[in-house]
Structures are given as structure tokens and as C-alpha cells.
Design a protein around this motif. Structure first.
Motif, PDB file in Angstrom:
ATOM      1  N   ALA A 113       0.494  -1.089  -0.215  1.00 19.78           N
ATOM      2  CA  ALA A 113      -0.419  -0.079   0.143  1.00 19.78           C
ATOM      3  C   ALA A 113       0.904   1.376  -0.210  1.00 19.78           C
ATOM      4  CB  ALA A 113      -0.621  -0.003   0.545  1.00 19.78           C
ATOM      5  N   GLN A 114       2.076   1.059   0.629  1.00 22.71           N
ATOM      6  CA  GLN A 114       2.483   2.396   1.142  1.00 22.71           C
ATOM      7  C   GLN A 114       4.085   2.654  -0.182  1.00 22.71           C
ATOM      8  OE1 GLN A 114       3.981   2.477   5.268  1.00 22.71           O
ATOM      9  NE2 GLN A 114       1.518   2.023   4.859  1.00 22.71           N
ATOM     10  N   SER A 115       4.373   1.156  -0.721  1.00 25.47           N
ATOM     11  CA  SER A 115       5.700   1.572  -1.624  1.00 25.47           C
ATOM     12  C   SER A 115       5.586   1.947  -2.721  1.00 25.47           C
ATOM     13  CB  SER A 115       6.304   0.829  -1.798  1.00 25.47           C
ATOM     14  OG  SER A 115       7.873   0.643  -2.441  1.00 25.47           O
ATOM     15  N   ALA A 116       5.720   3.411  -3.846  1.00 21.91           N
ATOM     16  CA  ALA A 116       5.722   3.210  -4.402  1.00 21.91           C
ATOM     17  C   ALA A 116       6.363   2.111  -5.762  1.00 21.91           C
ATOM     18  CB  ALA A 116       6.566   4.864  -5.173  1.00 21.91           C
ATOM     19  N   GLY A 117       6.558   1.693  -5.661  1.00 17.73           N
ATOM     20  CA  GLY A 117       7.319   0.642  -6.401  1.00 17.73           C
ATOM     21  C   GLY A 117       6.299  -0.600  -6.509  1.00 17.73           C
ATOM     22  N   CYS A 118       5.125  -0.562  -5.657  1.00 23.15           N
ATOM     23  CA  CYS A 118       4.704  -1.726  -5.491  1.00 23.15           C
ATOM     24  C   CYS A 118       3.228  -0.803  -5.899  1.00 23.15           C
ATOM     25  CB  CYS A 118       4.152  -2.263  -4.091  1.00 23.15           C
ATOM     26  SG  CYS A 118       5.311  -2.915  -3.366  1.00 23.15           S
ATOM     27  N   LEU A 119       3.404  -0.267  -6.703  1.00 28.14           N
ATOM     28  CA  LEU A 119       2.208   0.789  -7.423  1.00 28.14           C
ATOM     29  C   LEU A 119       1.050  -0.042  -8.175  1.00 28.14           C
ATOM     30  CD1 LEU A 119       0.121   2.790  -6.941  1.00 28.14           C
ATOM     31  CD2 LEU A 119       1.230   4.257  -9.322  1.00 28.14           C
ATOM     32  N   SER A 120       1.371  -0.506  -9.309  1.00 28.82           N
ATOM     33  CA  SER A 120       1.203  -1.831 -10.192  1.00 28.82           C
ATOM     34  C   SER A 120       0.471  -2.880  -9.264  1.00 28.82           C
ATOM     35  CB  SER A 120       2.518  -2.108 -10.962  1.00 28.82           C
ATOM     36  OG  SER A 120       2.800  -3.151 -10.536  1.00 28.82           O
ATOM     37  N   LEU A 121       0.471  -3.328  -8.042  1.00 29.95           N
ATOM     38  CA  LEU A 121       0.153  -4.184  -7.546  1.00 29.95           C
ATOM     39  C   LEU A 121      -0.449  -4.109  -6.493  1.00 29.95           C
ATOM     40  CD1 LEU A 121       3.916  -5.776  -6.177  1.00 29.95           C
ATOM     41  CD2 LEU A 121       2.509  -6.813  -7.916  1.00 29.95           C
ATOM     42  N   PHE A 122      -1.061  -2.681  -5.892  1.00 26.76           N
ATOM     43  CA  PHE A 122      -1.961  -2.236  -4.872  1.00 26.76           C
ATOM     44  C   PHE A 122      -3.072  -1.993  -5.929  1.00 26.76           C
ATOM     45  CE2 PHE A 122      -3.610   2.030  -3.212  1.00 26.76           C
ATOM     46  CZ  PHE A 122      -4.331   1.524  -2.142  1.00 26.76           C
ATOM     47  N   GLN A 123      -2.708  -0.949  -6.766  1.00 25.75           N
ATOM     48  CA  GLN A 123      -3.305  -0.641  -7.774  1.00 25.75           C
ATOM     49  C   GLN A 123      -4.389  -2.060  -8.244  1.00 25.75           C
ATOM     50  OE1 GLN A 123      -1.865   1.779 -10.759  1.00 25.75           O
ATOM     51  NE2 GLN A 123      -2.502   3.402  -9.909  1.00 25.75           N
ATOM     52  N   MET A 124      -3.756  -3.167  -8.748  1.00 24.51           N
ATOM     53  CA  MET A 124      -4.498  -4.168  -8.925  1.00 24.51           C
ATOM     54  C   MET A 124      -5.115  -4.513  -7.769  1.00 24.51           C
ATOM     55  SD  MET A 124      -4.533  -7.948  -8.972  1.00 24.51           S
ATOM     56  CE  MET A 124      -5.399  -9.450  -9.409  1.00 24.51           C
ATOM     57  N   TYR A 125      -4.975  -4.462  -6.678  1.00 22.15           N
ATOM     58  CA  TYR A 125      -5.927  -5.297  -5.954  1.00 22.15           C
ATOM     59  C   TYR A 125      -7.354  -4.302  -5.312  1.00 22.15           C
ATOM     60  CZ  TYR A 125      -6.996  -7.372  -1.079  1.00 22.15           C
ATOM     61  OH  TYR A 125      -7.179  -7.837   0.204  1.00 22.15           O
ATOM     62  N   GLU A 126      -6.344  -3.385  -5.265  1.00 24.51           N
ATOM     63  CA  GLU A 126      -7.845  -2.581  -5.326  1.00 24.51           C
ATOM     64  C   GLU A 126      -8.982  -2.524  -5.516  1.00 24.51           C
ATOM     65  OE1 GLU A 126      -8.623   0.472  -2.195  1.00 24.51           O
ATOM     66  OE2 GLU A 126      -7.044  -1.537  -1.600  1.00 24.51           O
ATOM     67  N   ARG A 127      -8.558  -2.709  -7.321  1.00 21.84           N
ATOM     68  CA  ARG A 127      -9.513  -3.215  -8.388  1.00 21.84           C
ATOM     69  C   ARG A 127     -10.181  -4.234  -7.919  1.00 21.84           C
ATOM     70  NH1 ARG A 127      -6.120  -0.615 -11.982  1.00 21.84           N
ATOM     71  NH2 ARG A 127      -4.532  -2.399 -12.618  1.00 21.84           N
ATOM     72  N   ALA A 128      -9.708  -5.751  -7.306  1.00 22.87           N
ATOM     73  CA  ALA A 128     -10.141  -6.790  -7.162  1.00 22.87           C
ATOM     74  C   ALA A 128     -11.085  -6.975  -6.168  1.00 22.87           C
ATOM     75  CB  ALA A 128      -9.129  -7.567  -6.807  1.00 22.87           C
ATOM     76  N   VAL A 129     -10.616  -5.657  -4.910  1.00 22.98           N
ATOM     77  CA  VAL A 129     -11.195  -5.519  -3.597  1.00 22.98           C
ATOM     78  C   VAL A 129     -13.096  -5.350  -4.261  1.00 22.98           C
ATOM     79  CG1 VAL A 129     -12.215  -4.644  -1.671  1.00 22.98           C
ATOM     80  CG2 VAL A 129      -9.299  -5.128  -2.438  1.00 22.98           C
ATOM     81  N   THR A 130     -12.998  -4.323  -5.706  1.00 22.48           N
ATOM     82  CA  THR A 130     -14.575  -3.649  -5.850  1.00 22.48           C
ATOM     83  C   THR A 130     -15.367  -4.665  -6.606  1.00 22.48           C
ATOM     84  OG1 THR A 130     -13.621  -1.389  -5.595  1.00 22.48           O
ATOM     85  CG2 THR A 130     -15.413  -2.001  -6.995  1.00 22.48           C
ATOM     86  N   ALA A 131     -14.576  -5.832  -7.325  1.00 21.57           N
ATOM     87  CA  ALA A 131     -14.631  -6.338  -7.895  1.00 21.57           C
ATOM     88  C   ALA A 131     -15.099  -7.945  -7.581  1.00 21.57           C
ATOM     89  CB  ALA A 131     -13.772  -6.730  -9.473  1.00 21.57           C
ATOM     90  N   LYS A 132     -14.932  -7.950  -6.258  1.00 22.05           N
ATOM     91  CA  LYS A 132     -14.462  -9.522  -5.809  1.00 22.05           C
ATOM     92  C   LYS A 132     -15.002 -10.652  -6.604  1.00 22.05           C
ATOM     93  CE  LYS A 132     -18.341  -7.309  -2.734  1.00 22.05           C
ATOM     94  NZ  LYS A 132     -17.842  -5.064  -2.665  1.00 22.05           N
ATOM     95  N   PRO A 133     -13.913 -11.037  -7.176  1.00 22.91           N
ATOM     96  CA  PRO A 133     -13.755 -11.915  -7.372  1.00 22.91           C
ATOM     97  C   PRO A 133     -13.536 -13.440  -7.022  1.00 22.91           C
ATOM     98  CG  PRO A 133     -11.389 -11.806  -7.313  1.00 22.91           C
ATOM     99  CD  PRO A 133     -12.692 -10.694  -6.985  1.00 22.91           C
ATOM    100  N   SER A 134     -14.036 -14.845  -7.241  1.00 21.19           N
ATOM    101  CA  SER A 134     -14.958 -15.328  -6.764  1.00 21.19           C
ATOM    102  C   SER A 134     -13.579 -16.848  -7.247  1.00 21.19           C
ATOM    103  CB  SER A 134     -16.214 -15.516  -5.848  1.00 21.19           C
ATOM    104  OG  SER A 134     -16.849 -16.689  -7.661  1.00 21.19           O
ATOM    105  N   ARG A 135     -13.491 -16.725  -8.755  1.00 16.41           N
ATOM    106  CA  ARG A 135     -12.430 -17.969  -8.817  1.00 16.41           C
ATOM    107  C   ARG A 135     -11.282 -16.982  -9.699  1.00 16.41           C
ATOM    108  NH1 ARG A 135     -15.772 -21.722 -11.675  1.00 16.41           N
ATOM    109  NH2 ARG A 135     -12.878 -22.251 -12.284  1.00 16.41           N
ATOM    110  N   TRP A 136      -9.757 -17.882  -9.894  1.00 13.18           N
ATOM    111  CA  TRP A 136      -9.048 -17.488 -10.109  1.00 13.18           C
ATOM    112  C   TRP A 136      -8.614 -16.424 -11.141  1.00 13.18           C
ATOM    113  CZ3 TRP A 136      -4.164 -15.302  -8.228  1.00 13.18           C
ATOM    114  CH2 TRP A 136      -3.529 -15.454  -9.260  1.00 13.18           C
ATOM    115  N   PRO A 137      -9.571 -17.600 -12.563  1.00  9.70           N
ATOM    116  CA  PRO A 137      -9.842 -17.000 -14.397  1.00  9.70           C
ATOM    117  C   PRO A 137      -9.948 -15.413 -14.078  1.00  9.70           C
ATOM    118  CG  PRO A 137     -10.449 -19.192 -14.521  1.00  9.70           C
ATOM    119  CD  PRO A 137     -10.245 -18.510 -12.207  1.00  9.70           C
ATOM    120  N   GLN A 138     -10.835 -14.606 -13.343  1.00 13.01           N
ATOM    121  CA  GLN A 138     -11.394 -13.832 -12.569  1.00 13.01           C
ATOM    122  C   GLN A 138     -10.414 -12.498 -12.655  1.00 13.01           C
ATOM    123  OE1 GLN A 138     -14.615 -14.308 -10.080  1.00 13.01           O
ATOM    124  NE2 GLN A 138     -15.581 -14.438 -11.523  1.00 13.01           N
ATOM    125  N   VAL A 139      -9.027 -12.648 -12.038  1.00 11.83           N
ATOM    126  CA  VAL A 139      -8.539 -11.848 -12.265  1.00 11.83           C
ATOM    127  C   VAL A 139      -6.874 -11.833 -12.502  1.00 11.83           C
ATOM    128  CG1 VAL A 139      -9.373 -11.513  -9.503  1.00 11.83           C
ATOM    129  CG2 VAL A 139      -7.468 -13.525  -9.842  1.00 11.83           C
TER     130      VAL A 139
END
Length: 221
Positions: A10-36
């Protein structure tokens, strides 16, 4: 309450792409791996490109990437099972006196379900300019927590339920201490501008392993 990712991600600039993807996944609520999976590969590509030029540091690579994968797996399982997973520290064990668990259930008492993850490998970077970048990720069977990936990354996960067999001996090989392993491997695509998933044996498919974990979680109180 929505699951939050690790402070490192959440706090490291180097992890920004990971953080943004995770935030989108929280909103999308995936329940299967193919969805993400597609978004996961794009996020890992973005992270590795930043790591190659020094935007992400070794701490991001060793901790942030692994934390992100753990959090994403836990998010998918929570959405699938309706159960909340927890990280637990200083849990008494056999192999080591105390364990820190990535994701487990329940929050207190005897651990009924344990999920461990590992994200291995790194691209050529300013820090390691001689690093080779083979096209395909590989995995060495028999390593439960440290699958061997030699491409950009080779995340994997294993899980186990509480059984008398799993608790009986610290000298038992990993294959006898876990109920299943799931692997996601990938390589640079033909255009050279992203990652594409590699085919893995059916019994190691991550989605199949997560489905088994989800079923096990659902039947627990």
C-alpha cells in the motif's frame, strides 16, 4: 469490512501496480482465479518493469510481491467461501518452534486450514545485470513453500487441513504434509510487452487447488 493489502504494497511506490490491481479486485469481488489472472499478469509485468529500472527495490521484490500474491489469493478464497482468513503469528509447530502463517482459518484456536504462498524469481535489473531471463517459469516438485521459478516470477501456493497425518512428524516430506499445490507460471508474450500464462499440469492448476480450499472452508463452522 473489505480485506486490506499489506502496508508494504500500500505504501511503496515500487508496488503501485500491485496495489492498484488489488484495489480493483476488492471492488470486483472475484471468487475464481480466472477472474483475476489477466489483471494479475498485467500488474506483475508493471512491477517487474519498475524493478528492472530501480523503481522497485529488493524489499519490494522479496516482500511486497509475495504479500500481494498472498492477499490476492486470500481475497479470492474469502469471496468464494464466505469465510474470513487471518494471518497468525507465533503459532506453535513441529518443523519450527513457532510459525508465522500467511493465511489461515479460524482466527483463534486450532488452525483448521492453512494457505502458504511463494512468489519466486526476478527479472534482470540494475542490481543484477547478469541475471538470465529464461522464457518459461519452472517449478521444482517437492518444495512446498519455495517453488523454484526462474522466469520473471512463478507464484505458487500450498494448503493443508488439520489432520493427524499432518501433525505426526516434522521429518515427513512436504508432499505428505499438504493437501494440494496450485501454481501459476508465466513468460513474456510474443510481442514482448507483457506476460502470458504458461500451461501447467492439470493437478497443479491454481484454480483447481483454490476450488478445493474453498470447499473445505465452506463446510467449517
Amino acid at each position: 469490512m473489505a480485506r486490506k493489502t499489506s502496508p508494504r504494497v500500500a505504501q511503496s511506490a515500487g508496488c503501485l501496480s500491485l496495489f492498484q490491481m488489488y484495489e480493483r479486485a476488492v471492488t470486483a469481488k472475484p471468487s475464481r482465479w480466472p477472474q483475476v489472472e489477466e489483471a494479475f499478469l498485467a500488474a506483475m509485468w508493471g512491477f517487474d518493469q519498475g524493478f528492472a529500472i530501480g523503481l522497485a527495490d529488493q524489499g519490494d521484490n522479496q516482500n511486497g510481491k509475495g504479500d500481494f500474491f498472498t492477499d490476492l489469493i486470500a481475497l479470492v478464497l474469502e469471496n468464494c467461501s464466505g469465510k474470513e482468513l487471518y494471518g497468525r503469528g507465533a503459532v506453535l509447530g513441529l518443523i519450527f518452534p513457532k510459525h508465522n502463517l500467511d493465511a489461515s482459518y479460524p482466527k483463534r484456536g486450532t488452525v483448521e486450514i492453512l494457505i502458504e504462498t511463494k512468489a519466486a524469481g526476478a527479472p534482470k535489473s540494475l542490481r543484477n545485470p547478469k541475471q538470465k531471463n529464461p522464457r518459461r517459469a519452472t517449478w521444482c516438485p517437492g518444495y512446498a513453500r519455495a517453488s523454484r521459478g526462474h522466469s520473471s516470477s512463478s507464484p505458487s501456493g500450498w494448503w493443508t487441513r488439520r489432520t493427524s497425518t499432518a501433525r505426526s512428524s516434522s521429518r515427513m516430506p512436504p508432499a505428505q504434509l499438504m493437501d494440494g499445490v496450485g501454481l501459476v507460471a508465466y513468460e513474456i508474450n510474443h510481442s514482448g510487452d507483457g506476460y502470458q500464462a504458461c500451461k501447467v499440469p492439470p493437478h497443479l492448476e491454481l484454480d483447481r487447488a483454490l476450488s478445493r480450499v474453498c470447499t473445505a472452508l465452506r463446510i467449517l463452522p
